[in-house]
Design a protein around this motif. Structure first.
Motif, short mmCIF file in Angstrom:
data_model
loop_
_atom_site.label_atom_id
_atom_site.label_comp_id
_atom_site.label_asym_id
_atom_site.label_seq_id
_atom_site.Cartn_x
_atom_site.Cartn_y
_atom_site.Cartn_z
N GLY A 1 -46.02 47.96 -9.64
CA GLY A 1 -45.03 48.95 -9.26
C GLY A 1 -44.72 49.04 -7.78
O GLY A 1 -43.83 49.79 -7.38
N GLY A 2 -45.47 48.31 -6.97
CA GLY A 2 -45.19 48.35 -5.54
C GLY A 2 -43.89 47.61 -5.21
O GLY A 2 -43.30 46.94 -6.06
N GLY A 3 -43.47 47.73 -3.96
CA GLY A 3 -42.27 47.05 -3.52
C GLY A 3 -41.71 47.66 -2.25
O GLY A 3 -42.37 48.47 -1.59
N ARG B 1 -42.95 54.38 -8.68
CA ARG B 1 -44.06 54.77 -9.55
C ARG B 1 -45.02 53.60 -9.69
O ARG B 1 -44.64 52.52 -10.15
CB ARG B 1 -43.58 55.20 -10.94
CG ARG B 1 -44.72 55.79 -11.78
CD ARG B 1 -44.28 56.31 -13.12
NE ARG B 1 -44.15 55.26 -14.12
CZ ARG B 1 -44.25 55.46 -15.43
NH1 ARG B 1 -44.46 56.68 -15.89
NH2 ARG B 1 -44.08 54.45 -16.27
N LEU B 2 -46.25 53.84 -9.28
CA LEU B 2 -47.30 52.84 -9.43
C LEU B 2 -48.02 53.05 -10.76
O LEU B 2 -48.20 54.19 -11.20
CB LEU B 2 -48.31 52.93 -8.29
CG LEU B 2 -47.75 52.84 -6.87
CD1 LEU B 2 -48.91 52.87 -5.87
CD2 LEU B 2 -46.90 51.61 -6.68
N TYR C 1 -51.80 49.89 -1.85
CA TYR C 1 -52.34 50.96 -2.70
C TYR C 1 -53.29 50.35 -3.73
O TYR C 1 -52.94 49.41 -4.44
CB TYR C 1 -51.21 51.71 -3.39
CG TYR C 1 -50.47 52.64 -2.45
CD1 TYR C 1 -49.64 52.15 -1.45
CD2 TYR C 1 -50.63 54.03 -2.55
CE1 TYR C 1 -49.00 53.00 -0.57
CE2 TYR C 1 -49.98 54.89 -1.68
CZ TYR C 1 -49.17 54.37 -0.69
OH TYR C 1 -48.53 55.22 0.19
N TYR C 2 -54.48 50.94 -3.80
CA TYR C 2 -55.53 50.44 -4.68
C TYR C 2 -55.88 51.47 -5.74
O TYR C 2 -55.99 52.68 -5.45
CB TYR C 2 -56.80 50.15 -3.88
CG TYR C 2 -56.66 49.07 -2.84
CD1 TYR C 2 -56.30 49.37 -1.54
CD2 TYR C 2 -56.90 47.73 -3.18
CE1 TYR C 2 -56.18 48.37 -0.58
CE2 TYR C 2 -56.79 46.73 -2.22
CZ TYR C 2 -56.42 47.06 -0.93
OH TYR C 2 -56.31 46.07 0.01
N CYS C 3 -56.10 50.99 -6.93
CA CYS C 3 -56.57 51.82 -8.04
C CYS C 3 -58.10 51.79 -8.06
O CYS C 3 -58.71 50.74 -7.81
CB CYS C 3 -56.00 51.27 -9.34
SG CYS C 3 -56.43 52.18 -10.83
N ASN C 4 -58.69 52.92 -8.36
CA ASN C 4 -60.15 53.04 -8.39
C ASN C 4 -60.58 53.79 -9.65
O ASN C 4 -59.95 54.77 -10.04
CB ASN C 4 -60.64 53.78 -7.15
CG ASN C 4 -62.11 54.10 -7.19
OD1 ASN C 4 -62.52 55.18 -7.55
ND2 ASN C 4 -62.92 53.12 -6.81
N THR D 1 -51.57 46.88 -4.65
CA THR D 1 -50.14 46.59 -4.70
C THR D 1 -49.51 47.13 -3.42
O THR D 1 -49.82 48.24 -2.99
CB THR D 1 -49.48 47.20 -5.96
OG1 THR D 1 -48.12 46.80 -6.03
CG2 THR D 1 -49.57 48.71 -5.98
N LEU D 2 -48.64 46.34 -2.81
CA LEU D 2 -48.07 46.68 -1.51
C LEU D 2 -46.85 47.57 -1.67
O LEU D 2 -45.92 47.25 -2.43
CB LEU D 2 -47.68 45.41 -0.76
CG LEU D 2 -46.99 45.61 0.60
CD1 LEU D 2 -47.91 46.33 1.57
CD2 LEU D 2 -46.56 44.26 1.16
N VAL D 3 -46.85 48.66 -0.94
CA VAL D 3 -45.69 49.56 -0.85
C VAL D 3 -45.19 49.53 0.59
O VAL D 3 -45.97 49.80 1.52
CB VAL D 3 -46.07 50.99 -1.26
CG1 VAL D 3 -44.91 51.95 -0.98
CG2 VAL D 3 -46.47 51.04 -2.73
N THR D 4 -43.93 49.20 0.74
CA THR D 4 -43.31 49.16 2.06
C THR D 4 -42.12 50.12 2.08
O THR D 4 -41.21 49.99 1.25
CB THR D 4 -42.83 47.75 2.42
OG1 THR D 4 -43.93 46.84 2.36
CG2 THR D 4 -42.24 47.72 3.83
#
Length: 115
Positions: free
Chosen positions: A8-10, A19-20, A93-96, A109-112
């Protein structure tokens, strides 16, 4: 063992939304506390939002009112809805997933956020 895969990144303009999603493999997803962390270039990893197995949530002050974390236990998925994005939200952004001594991470996933 739990594997986490984010998506979902971008690239999004300031004020936009993303939305991730994070899908978890394995069983017992509903028992895990799930969280989203982020790491901007040159910075350490910070907790953005978390949701417990009971559905309680907490957020870092900088995203409160703009981001919403949620989970769908039937789909083994946790979401991060991000609204009113700002350039300072740019990060990986990392999920844990955490339960007792078990602690698992996705690859990110990268969010810019940029015009």
């Amino acid at each position: 063992q739990v594997q986490l895969v984010e998506s979902g990144g971008g690239l999004v303009q300031p004020g936009g939304s993303l939305r991730l999603s994070c899908v978890a493999s394995g069983s017992a997803f509903s028992f895990y506390t799930m969280a989203w962390y982020r790491q901007a270039p040159g910075n350490g990893r910070e907790l953005v939002a978390a949701i417990t197995s009971g559905g309680s949530t907490n957020y870092v002050d900088s995203v409160s009112g703009r981001f919403t974390i949620s989970r769908d236990n039937a789909k083994n998925t946790v979401y991060l809805q991000m609204n009113s994005l700002k350039p300072e939200d740019t990060a990986v952004y990392y999920c844990n997933a955490r339960l007792d001594l078990r602690n698992y991470w996705g690859k990110g996933t990268l969010v810019t956020v940029s015009s």
